[in-house]
Design a protein around this motif. Structure first.
Motif, PDB file in Angstrom:
ATOM      1  N   GLN A   3      64.202  44.777   9.765  1.00 56.52           N
ATOM      2  CA  GLN A   3      63.670  43.451   9.483  1.00 56.52           C
ATOM      3  C   GLN A   3      63.691  42.592  10.756  1.00 56.52           C
ATOM      4  OE1 GLN A   3      62.324  42.541   6.433  1.00 56.52           O
ATOM      5  NE2 GLN A   3      62.626  44.707   6.024  1.00 56.52           N
ATOM      6  N   HIS A   4      62.552  41.984  11.050  1.00 56.66           N
ATOM      7  CA  HIS A   4      62.446  41.128  12.229  1.00 56.66           C
ATOM      8  C   HIS A   4      62.985  39.741  11.908  1.00 56.66           C
ATOM      9  CE1 HIS A   4      60.963  39.590  16.019  1.00 56.66           C
ATOM     10  NE2 HIS A   4      60.315  38.631  15.389  1.00 56.66           N
ATOM     11  N   HIS A   5      63.720  39.162  12.828  1.00 58.10           N
ATOM     12  CA  HIS A   5      64.278  37.823  12.663  1.00 58.10           C
ATOM     13  C   HIS A   5      63.600  36.861  13.624  1.00 58.10           C
ATOM     14  CE1 HIS A   5      68.307  39.578  10.995  1.00 58.10           C
ATOM     15  NE2 HIS A   5      67.320  39.622  10.114  1.00 58.10           N
ATOM     16  N   ILE A   6      63.353  35.648  13.163  1.00 56.86           N
ATOM     17  CA  ILE A   6      62.708  34.608  13.970  1.00 56.86           C
ATOM     18  C   ILE A   6      63.669  33.436  14.101  1.00 56.86           C
ATOM     19  CG2 ILE A   6      60.760  33.019  14.123  1.00 56.86           C
ATOM     20  CD1 ILE A   6      59.101  34.983  12.517  1.00 56.86           C
ATOM     21  N   HIS A   7      63.929  33.029  15.322  1.00 54.38           N
ATOM     22  CA  HIS A   7      64.877  31.946  15.577  1.00 54.38           C
ATOM     23  C   HIS A   7      64.118  30.628  15.766  1.00 54.38           C
ATOM     24  CE1 HIS A   7      67.918  35.047  16.027  1.00 54.38           C
ATOM     25  NE2 HIS A   7      67.100  35.667  16.863  1.00 54.38           N
ATOM     26  N   ILE A   8      64.459  29.661  14.944  1.00 52.03           N
ATOM     27  CA  ILE A   8      63.817  28.339  14.990  1.00 52.03           C
ATOM     28  C   ILE A   8      64.916  27.279  14.902  1.00 52.03           C
ATOM     29  CG2 ILE A   8      62.272  26.735  13.801  1.00 52.03           C
ATOM     30  CD1 ILE A   8      60.713  29.186  12.829  1.00 52.03           C
ATOM     31  N   ALA A   9      64.894  26.348  15.825  1.00 54.59           N
ATOM     32  CA  ALA A   9      65.912  25.283  15.853  1.00 54.59           C
ATOM     33  C   ALA A   9      67.298  25.933  15.844  1.00 54.59           C
ATOM     34  CB  ALA A   9      65.698  24.319  14.701  1.00 54.59           C
ATOM     35  N   ASP A  10      68.119  25.580  14.854  1.00 50.40           N
ATOM     36  CA  ASP A  10      69.475  26.118  14.815  1.00 50.40           C
ATOM     37  C   ASP A  10      69.672  27.127  13.689  1.00 50.40           C
ATOM     38  OD1 ASP A  10      69.242  24.342  12.748  1.00 50.40           O
ATOM     39  OD2 ASP A  10      71.145  23.302  13.111  1.00 50.40           O
ATOM     40  N   PHE A  11      68.594  27.754  13.226  1.00 50.12           N
ATOM     41  CA  PHE A  11      68.715  28.752  12.173  1.00 50.12           C
ATOM     42  C   PHE A  11      67.778  29.924  12.436  1.00 50.12           C
ATOM     43  CE2 PHE A  11      65.786  25.449  10.719  1.00 50.12           C
ATOM     44  CZ  PHE A  11      64.653  26.185  10.394  1.00 50.12           C
ATOM     45  N   THR A  12      67.909  30.948  11.597  1.00 53.68           N
ATOM     46  CA  THR A  12      67.140  32.185  11.775  1.00 53.68           C
ATOM     47  C   THR A  12      66.472  32.548  10.459  1.00 53.68           C
ATOM     48  OG1 THR A  12      68.750  32.922  13.428  1.00 53.68           O
ATOM     49  CG2 THR A  12      67.257  34.588  12.540  1.00 53.68           C
ATOM     50  N   ILE A  13      65.234  33.009  10.552  1.00 50.95           N
ATOM     51  CA  ILE A  13      64.455  33.391   9.376  1.00 50.95           C
ATOM     52  C   ILE A  13      64.343  34.911   9.310  1.00 50.95           C
ATOM     53  CG2 ILE A  13      62.196  33.253   8.253  1.00 50.95           C
ATOM     54  CD1 ILE A  13      61.775  30.572   9.566  1.00 50.95           C
ATOM     55  N   GLY A  14      64.651  35.479   8.160  1.00 53.42           N
ATOM     56  CA  GLY A  14      64.523  36.917   7.957  1.00 53.42           C
ATOM     57  C   GLY A  14      64.654  37.250   6.491  1.00 53.42           C
ATOM     58  N   ASN A  15      64.073  38.357   6.080  1.00 53.75           N
ATOM     59  CA  ASN A  15      64.092  38.733   4.671  1.00 53.75           C
ATOM     60  C   ASN A  15      65.498  39.012   4.147  1.00 53.75           C
ATOM     61  OD1 ASN A  15      61.252  38.608   4.454  1.00 53.75           O
ATOM     62  ND2 ASN A  15      61.064  40.678   5.289  1.00 53.75           N
ATOM     63  N   ASP A  16      66.416  39.372   5.047  1.00 53.39           N
ATOM     64  CA  ASP A  16      67.779  39.692   4.649  1.00 53.39           C
ATOM     65  C   ASP A  16      68.748  38.546   4.914  1.00 53.39           C
ATOM     66  OD1 ASP A  16      67.393  39.948   7.369  1.00 53.39           O
ATOM     67  OD2 ASP A  16      68.687  41.698   7.600  1.00 53.39           O
ATOM     68  N   LEU A  17      68.221  37.367   5.227  1.00 49.30           N
ATOM     69  CA  LEU A  17      69.029  36.190   5.524  1.00 49.30           C
ATOM     70  C   LEU A  17      68.812  35.122   4.458  1.00 49.30           C
ATOM     71  CD1 LEU A  17      68.325  35.943   9.370  1.00 49.30           C
ATOM     72  CD2 LEU A  17      70.314  36.976   8.234  1.00 49.30           C
ATOM     73  N   PRO A  18      69.670  34.089   4.393  1.00 50.31           N
ATOM     74  CA  PRO A  18      69.457  33.007   3.428  1.00 50.31           C
ATOM     75  C   PRO A  18      68.049  32.417   3.568  1.00 50.31           C
ATOM     76  CG  PRO A  18      71.626  32.807   4.425  1.00 50.31           C
ATOM     77  CD  PRO A  18      70.922  33.901   5.169  1.00 50.31           C
TER      78      PRO A  18
END
Length: 274
Positions: A3-18
Motif C-alpha cells: 500500500q502506497h502512503h501519501i504524506h500531507i501536512a502532519d499526517f499520512t494517507i493510506g488504506n491501512d492507516l486511520p
C-alpha cells in the motif's frame, strides 16, 4: 500489493492507516462563510481525532444548467483557499478543470482533484500529475473499477506516485447512481490510497430538471459501509444549511450532524484496521 502512503501536512494517507476526511461546502460561497465553515469542521475533526483536508471549489464547471452557481472563479477562489490554509491551519483540496489551471492551483492547494467526467482525458490527467502535488482522481460514473489501473498508470507515468483513486458512485439508469463497494476493494488492489465520496454517491444528476438532486439521508449508511470495507479517506460535502446551499445541497451533510457521524466512522475504522 504494497500500500502506497501519501504524506500531507502532519499526517499520512493510506488504506491501512486511520481514515482521513476531505470535507467542506461544495463551492466557495463567500470569504467569511468559507473561513467560518472551515474553522467549525477543523474543530469537530480535532475533537473526534480525525485528520482533515478542507475541500471547496472555486468553479463548478459541470453545472446542469447554464444558470447554475459556479463560484468565485480561479483567482478569488485561490485567495480564499490560501486564507483557509494560513488562518484555519488545515491543508486544502480543490478541483481543476483544464490543464492551464494546474500551475496556479498547485501553488496553493495541497491536493489537486480531477472531476469524474475527465478521468479518461489523457492530456488532462498527465498535466495534473505533472504538478508534483498529490492527486485525487475520481472514477467516472461510467467506468468500471478495473479500468482505473489504466488511469493510475497514466498519472504515474509522469513520475508522480502520490495518486489517490476515488469512487463517487456508478450510473444506474437515468438520474441515478449506486455504490458498488467491490469497487473500493478492486481499486485498493493497485496499492493507491482509495477515497470514498459519500455525498456525490447519493446525487441524482439532473434529477431536479435544471439542477442536480440527491438523497443526503443515505450518506451515513453508505459512509459506514465504505469505512467497513476499508478506505484511506472519506469525502463529504458539508454545509451549515444544505437546503440553502448554492451547489449540491440535496446531497450535502448538515454541519450539525458531522461530529456524530465521524465518531461512528472512527469506531468502525479502528475495528477494521487495528
Amino acid at each position: 500489493m504494497k500500500q502506497h502512503h501519501i504524506h500531507i501536512a502532519d499526517f499520512t494517507i493510506g488504506n491501512d492507516l486511520p481514515f482521513v476526511l476531505f470535507a467542506g461546502p461544495c463551492v466557495i460561497e463567500g470569504e467569511d462563510f468559507t473561513l467560518n465553515v472551515a474553522t467549525q469542521i477543523r474543530d469537530i475533526c480535532r475533537d473526534v481525532g480525525v485528520s482533515l483536508i478542507f475541500k471547496s471549489s472555486f468553479d463548478k464547471a459541470n453545472r446542469t444548467s447554464v444558470d447554475g452557481f459556479r463560484g468565485p472563479g480561479l483567482d478569488e477562489g485561490l485567495r480564499i483557499l490560501q486564507r483557509v490554509k494560513d488562518e484555519v491551519g488545515v491543508p486544502v483540496i480543490t478541483d481543476v478543470h483544464t490543464p492551464d489551471q494546474v500551475d496556479k492551483v498547485a501553488k496553493v492547494v495541497d491536493v489537486l482533484q480531477t472531476p469524474a467526467f475527465l478521468c479518461r482525458q489523457t492530456d488532462f490527467i498527465t498535466a495534473v500529475a505533472k504538478s508534483g502535488k498529490p492527486v485525487n482522481i475520481k472514477k467516472g460514473q461510467f467506468l468500471a473499477p478495473w479500468d482505473m489501473p489504466h488511469v493510475l498508470d497514466k498519472a504515474k507515468s509522469t513520475g508522480n506516485m502520490d495518486v489517490m483513486l476515488c469512487d463517487r458512485g456508478t450510473s444506474f439508469g437515468y438520474n441515478n447512481l449506486v455504490s458498488d463497494f467491490r469497487s473500493l476493494m478492486v481499486m485498493a488492489e493497485t496499492g493507491a490510497p482509495v477515497v470514498y465520496d459519500a455525498t456525490h454517491s447519493v446525487q441524482q444528476p439532473g434529477g431536479l430538471g435544471g439542477a442536480t438532486g440527491g438523497n443526503r439521508e443515505y450518506v451515513p449508511g453508505l459512509s459506514r459501509a465504505a469505512v467497513g470495507v476499508g478506505v484511506a479517506a472519506v469525502f463529504m460535502e458539508v454545509h451549515p444549511d444544505p437546503d440553502r446551499a448554492k451547489s449540491d445541497g440535496p446531497n450535502s451533510v448538515r454541519l450539525s450532524d458531522l461530529k456524530r457521524l465521524l465518531q461512528v466512522l472512527k469506531n468502525i475504522d479502528e475495528i477494521i484496521k487495528f
